[in-house]
Design an enzyme around this catalytic site. Structure first.
Site, short mmCIF file in Angstrom:
data_model
loop_
_atom_site.label_atom_id
_atom_site.label_comp_id
_atom_site.label_asym_id
_atom_site.label_seq_id
_atom_site.Cartn_x
_atom_site.Cartn_y
_atom_site.Cartn_z
N CYS A 133 0.83 -1.21 0.00
CA CYS A 133 0.00 0.00 0.00
C CYS A 133 0.86 1.25 0.00
CB CYS A 133 -0.93 -0.02 1.22
SG CYS A 133 -2.00 1.43 1.33
N CYS A 136 -0.44 4.07 2.23
CA CYS A 136 -0.19 3.83 3.65
C CYS A 136 1.27 4.11 4.02
CB CYS A 136 -0.52 2.39 4.02
SG CYS A 136 -2.11 1.79 3.45
N ASP A 137 2.20 3.64 3.19
CA ASP A 137 3.59 3.57 3.61
C ASP A 137 4.58 4.41 2.81
OD1 ASP A 137 2.79 1.69 5.51
OD2 ASP A 137 3.10 0.01 4.15
#
Length: 306
Positions: A133, A136-137
């Protein structure tokens, strides 16, 4: 006879539980025997969930959601649903431990699993350089060298997004042509930070305890090479967990549960779906939680009307 049974325990399932419990519906949430909490249980730092300015660990976020659901009266069962019959007015849910439950409504929050490359140490390095992701990261890879694996629109989008953070982004694809749309291909090819590595597959993950590189196998001549990277983002699709209901509910062309517009209503009355099992696009904890709220409200309205 239950008013509502919730199958699944990620952000969507727990949010649906919080809302239905606060409405006095006394939900039963069947959370799974081994995967309670969903995909966030495999995540380290979560920094983009509103209300936590310093971030928190994925398992801690799920523990907070579970505690909040239980505080309002949700009953949580750590077991696996092995069979459902959703077609009648009374919904039947059977678990692996041999229990059978009846309910007036069912909320499906079974999620979707990111496809893995199937390599040794892939799970071990999750959160330590390997991710599924970018949204997300990506932030954790500022001025780092990043690789993305995949050839569809999602891989192109991940590469474009990551180019905002990384000093260099490699896009690794096992063929010499892409499935992605022409528009996305043009954007990637015109991005000076992105380099495409054609006819290559990741054969081995290097480094410990954090990823330091990947070993690549040429899919044409079988030759091997190494590529030094700090992060590897796997974008080869996800599989919605629909095996329980695929012969009972209408699915989309991508095999996600089909819902009516912005609602959570499925093709069967009294059956609602939320979270990643209906969402091939956003796949975020916050969108899943919002979707769980929608499902809870839809179920509450259904019960009031019937």
């Amino acid at each position: 006879m239950r008013d509502v049974i919730i199958i699944g325990s990620g952000p969507a399932g727990y949010t649906a539980a919080i809302y239905t419990a606060r409405a006095g519906l006394k939900p039963l949430l069947i959370a799974s025997s081994v995967e309670a909490g969903g995909e966030l249980m495999k995540t380290t730092d979560v920094e983009n969930f509103p209300g936590f300015p310093d971030g928190l660990m994925g398992p801690d976020l799920m523990a907070n959601m579970q505690a909040q659901a239980e505080r309002f009266g949700t009953e949580i069962l750590l077991d696996d649903v092995v069979e459902v019959d959703l077609k009648g007015d009374i919904k039947i849910v059977k678990t692996g431990a041999g229990q059978t439950f009846e309910a007036k409504t069912v909320i499906l929050a079974t999620g979707a699993a990111y496809r893995e490359l199937g390599l040794p140490r892939e799970k071990e390095l999750s959160g330590h350089g390997v991710s599924w992701c970018a949204t997300c990261d990506g932030f954790f890879f500022r001025e780092k060298i990043i690789a993305v694996v995949g050839g569809g629109d999602s891989a192109m989008e991940e590469a474009m997004f990551l180019s905002r953070f990384g000093s260099k982004v490699y896009l690794i694809h096992r063929r010499d042509s892409f499935k992605a749309s022409k528009t996305m291909q043009e954007r990637v090819m015109n991005n000076p930070k992105i380099e495409i590595v054609y006819n290559s597959a990741v054969d081995e993950l290097l480094g410990a305890p954090n990823l330091t590189g990947v070993k690549l196998k040429n899919t044409v001549d079988g030759s091997m090479s190494e590529l030094a990277v700090d992060g590897l983002f796997i974008a080869i699709g996800s599989d919605p967990r629909v095996w329980l209901v695929e012969n009972q509910l209408k699915l989309t062309d991508e095999k996600f549960i089909e819902v009516d517009g912005r609602t959570s209503r499925t093709s069967l009355p009294g059956v609602f779906a939320c979270g990643d099992v209906i969402d091939p696009t956003y796949r975020q904890a916050i969108t899943a939680a919002g979707s769980g709220c929608v499902a809870a409200l839809d179920a509450e309205h259904y019960l009031s009307d019937h």
